[in-house]
Design a protein around this motif. Structure first.
Motif, PDB file in Angstrom:
ATOM      1  N   TYR A 128     -50.069 -37.958 -49.817  1.00 22.64           N
ATOM      2  CA  TYR A 128     -49.293 -37.492 -48.669  1.00 22.64           C
ATOM      3  C   TYR A 128     -50.124 -37.600 -47.394  1.00 22.64           C
ATOM      4  N   VAL A 180     -45.989 -41.503 -54.341  1.00 22.10           N
ATOM      5  CA  VAL A 180     -46.694 -40.618 -53.408  1.00 22.10           C
ATOM      6  C   VAL A 180     -47.184 -39.418 -54.197  1.00 22.10           C
ATOM      7  N   SER A 202     -40.939 -33.156 -55.297  1.00 21.13           N
ATOM      8  CA  SER A 202     -41.133 -34.160 -54.258  1.00 21.13           C
ATOM      9  C   SER A 202     -40.013 -35.186 -54.206  1.00 21.13           C
ATOM     10  N   SER A 222     -50.265 -36.051 -54.599  1.00 18.35           N
ATOM     11  CA  SER A 222     -51.062 -35.077 -53.851  1.00 18.35           C
ATOM     12  C   SER A 222     -52.512 -35.546 -53.774  1.00 18.35           C
ATOM     13  N   GLY A 234     -45.205 -35.111 -44.389  1.00 16.70           N
ATOM     14  CA  GLY A 234     -44.926 -36.190 -45.327  1.00 16.70           C
ATOM     15  C   GLY A 234     -44.175 -35.688 -46.548  1.00 16.70           C
ATOM     16  N   VAL A 235     -44.559 -34.512 -47.021  1.00 21.21           N
ATOM     17  CA  VAL A 235     -43.851 -33.886 -48.145  1.00 21.21           C
ATOM     18  C   VAL A 235     -42.403 -33.632 -47.746  1.00 21.21           C
TER      19      VAL A 235
END
Length: 71
Positions: free
Chosen positions: A23, A57, A68, A59, A39-40
């Motif tokens: 992210y 994507v 997500s 963490s 971004g999350v």
């Protein structure tokens, strides 16, 4: 739509198959080095609408973020 959101969507869409980004990397590339949480948010709210590859994507701990966009 805000410029960060547009950029983040394009970056996420363009992550190649077999590759991942964090992210934080997405946020940095979209012009907001400290915007990982944004971004999350983009991925969570826009993944269905824009067919974003949410599974690419991860963490910073190298794990998928629960919620997500997994639907």
């Amino acid at each position: 739509m805000k410029p960060f959101t547009e950029k983040a969507i394009q970056i996420i869409k363009n992550i190649p198959e077999g590759r991942v980004m964090t992210y934080g990397q997405v946020a940095f590339a979209a012009g907001s080095p400290r915007g990982a949480r944004q971004g999350v948010r983009v991925l969570h709210t826009m993944s269905s609408k824009y067919s974003l590859p949410w599974h690419r994507v991860i963490s910073s701990r190298r794990t998928l973020h629960q919620g997500s966009g997994c639907s």
